[in-house]
Design an enzyme around this catalytic site. Structure first.
Site, PDB file in Angstrom:
ATOM      1  N   GLY A   1       5.608   8.406   1.230  1.00 20.49           N
ATOM      2  CA  GLY A   1       6.505   8.164   2.365  1.00 20.49           C
ATOM      3  C   GLY A   1       7.447   7.012   2.045  1.00 20.49           C
ATOM      4  N   HIS A   2       6.883   5.918   1.510  1.00 21.28           N
ATOM      5  CA  HIS A   2       7.731   4.788   1.113  1.00 21.28           C
ATOM      6  C   HIS A   2       8.675   5.214  -0.011  1.00 21.28           C
ATOM      7  CE1 HIS A   2       4.072   2.592   2.681  1.00 21.28           C
ATOM      8  NE2 HIS A   2       5.031   2.004   3.359  1.00 21.28           N
TER       9      HIS A   2
ATOM     10  N   LYS B   1       7.930   7.851  11.087  1.00 21.02           N
ATOM     11  CA  LYS B   1       6.557   7.895  11.607  1.00 21.02           C
ATOM     12  C   LYS B   1       6.417   6.814  12.685  1.00 21.02           C
ATOM     13  CE  LYS B   1       2.897   6.403   9.415  1.00 21.02           C
ATOM     14  NZ  LYS B   1       2.349   5.443  10.399  1.00 21.02           N
TER      15      LYS B   1
ATOM     16  N   SER C   1       0.331   7.629   5.663  1.00 20.12           N
ATOM     17  CA  SER C   1       0.210   6.295   6.242  1.00 20.12           C
ATOM     18  C   SER C   1      -0.671   5.472   5.316  1.00 20.12           C
ATOM     19  CB  SER C   1      -0.463   6.387   7.621  1.00 20.12           C
ATOM     20  OG  SER C   1      -0.954   5.126   8.002  1.00 20.12           O
TER      21      SER C   1
ATOM     22  N   ARG D   1      -2.788   3.576   6.246  1.00 19.20           N
ATOM     23  CA  ARG D   1      -4.117   3.539   6.869  1.00 19.20           C
ATOM     24  C   ARG D   1      -4.967   4.758   6.506  1.00 19.20           C
ATOM     25  NH1 ARG D   1      -1.176   0.688  10.948  1.00 19.20           N
ATOM     26  NH2 ARG D   1      -2.266  -1.248  11.449  1.00 19.20           N
TER      27      ARG D   1
ATOM     28  N   GLN E   1       2.762  -9.564  13.215  1.00 16.15           N
ATOM     29  CA  GLN E   1       2.860  -8.304  13.963  1.00 16.15           C
ATOM     30  C   GLN E   1       1.492  -7.672  14.206  1.00 16.15           C
ATOM     31  OE1 GLN E   1       5.308  -6.426  10.715  1.00 16.15           O
ATOM     32  NE2 GLN E   1       4.196  -4.588  11.312  1.00 16.15           N
TER      33      GLN E   1
ATOM     34  N   GLN F   1       9.322   1.894  16.505  1.00 14.69           N
ATOM     35  CA  GLN F   1       9.712   0.696  15.752  1.00 14.69           C
ATOM     36  C   GLN F   1      11.200   0.735  15.404  1.00 14.69           C
ATOM     37  OE1 GLN F   1       7.441  -1.494  12.508  1.00 14.69           O
ATOM     38  NE2 GLN F   1       8.611  -0.090  11.240  1.00 14.69           N
TER      39      GLN F   1
ATOM     40  N   ALA G   1       0.868  -1.194   0.000  1.00 18.48           N
ATOM     41  CA  ALA G   1       0.000   0.000   0.000  1.00 18.48           C
ATOM     42  C   ALA G   1       0.903   1.242   0.000  1.00 18.48           C
ATOM     43  CB  ALA G   1      -0.966  -0.007   1.188  1.00 18.48           C
ATOM     44  N   LEU G   2       1.811   1.238  -0.945  1.00 20.06           N
ATOM     45  CA  LEU G   2       2.905   2.218  -0.935  1.00 20.06           C
ATOM     46  C   LEU G   2       2.431   3.631  -1.265  1.00 20.06           C
ATOM     47  CD1 LEU G   2       5.618   0.060  -2.748  1.00 20.06           C
ATOM     48  CD2 LEU G   2       5.144   0.242  -0.297  1.00 20.06           C
TER      49      LEU G   2
END
Ligand code: PAF
Length: 282
Positions: A36-37, A149, A185, A187, A61, A153, A32-33
């Site tokens: 940001g990616h 972001k 994101s 999402r 995860q 992590q 779902a690039l």
């Protein structure tokens, strides 16, 4: 660009690159690039001879089955974008390929993984450590790229690298934002029009919190006032807001308690049922 679906296939191409003495940049993603990616891939492209991007929605995860079920899958669009970015190899395996047997490894990640996301999403960081360590073991990258972001992590991955002794440079890359400040994101596509309209208030209030620090409020007070301000926006509800040391992820009571990496405020906000995270450096 070559799309590779098996571990054996990936192993072969990276072994070949290493034999030739080429540097390998790895960008792990769950697909779902978005832009940001793209910024991670562009940086990897500039700094390495070979760029490998993994696209894998890692089931171990997710501590919430519904979140895993509804996670966006956009393989064709992802491949098209990566091709344009000049990526050499895309690793797109099935869950059965990655986990022919359940991964029972438990990483002793310690305090860095116990607060904030670690406390709210039990097992999440262990799952991240499982997949990222598998990718590192196969690709043996020279450098691996992660977005800030997911600030905590990165700290957890650095800890996993220490524990496992991987010889890789972890490169953290700045958050990419929409013009109105919303952190990009995967999402975000789930936000309704109403939720999308209120979501930029998260960034607005994080930026406003920098002034609270200047006014002399302590980290705990800044966190509480900022959390209250976010919760006062109709449609936003925080899960947590904590100001922590940017390396250890442990909450700080006074600004001078932060180590050499400084202090960072990390927030998780529910916006129209979508869980968004963001952060700001103090
Ligand atoms: O940040 C992500 O997208 C994932 O947690 C990662 C690092 C690709 C591991 O699945």
């Amino acid at each position: 660009m070559e799309i590779i679906r098996t571990i054996k296939g990936l192993d072969a191409v990276v072994a070949d690159a290493r034999e030739k003495g080429l540097s390998v940049g790895l960008v792990p993603t769950m697909g779902a690039l978005h832009a940001g990616h793209r910024s991670l891939v562009d940086r990897a492209r500039k700094e390495n001879d070979i760029v490998v991007v993994s696209v894998f929605v890692n089931p171990t995860q997710f501590n919430n089955a519904e979140d895993l079920r509804t996670y966006p899958h956009t393989e064709d669009a992802d491949a098209a974008m990566l091709e344009k970015c000049g990526v050499d190899f895309v690793f797109m395996p099935t869950p059965e390929e990655v986990y022919p047997e359940p991964d029972t490894r438990v990483f002793k990640l310690g305090p860095v993984a116990e607060v904030m996301e670690g406390a709210m999403r039990p097992g999440h960081f262990n799952g991240v450590a499982q997949i990222v360590s598998k990718l590192f073991a196969i690709v043996k990258p020279t450098r691996a790229y992660f977005g800030e972001k997911d600030f905590q992590q990165i700290a957890v991955i650095r800890r996993m690298v220490e524990i496992e002794g991987f010889d890789v440079k972890i490169v953290d890359c700045p958050i990419v934002r929409e013009d109105d400040g919303l952190a990009l994101s995967s999402r975000n596509v789930r936000l309704s029009a109403e939720a999308r309209a209120v979501a930029p208030n998260i960034r607005r209030l994080l930026v406003a919190s920098l002034d609270l620090k200047k006014q002399g409020y302590s980290p705990v007070e800044v966190a509480r006032l900022t959390e209250d301000a976010i919760n006062n926006v109709e449609g936003l509800e925080t899960e947590y807001y904590q100001i922590v040391d940017a390396a250890t992820m442990q909450p700080i009571m006074e600004w001078n308690q932060a180590g050499p990496r400084g202090a960072v405020g990390c927030v998780t906000v529910y916006c129209g049922g979508v869980r968004l995270i963001d952060n700001i450096r103090y």
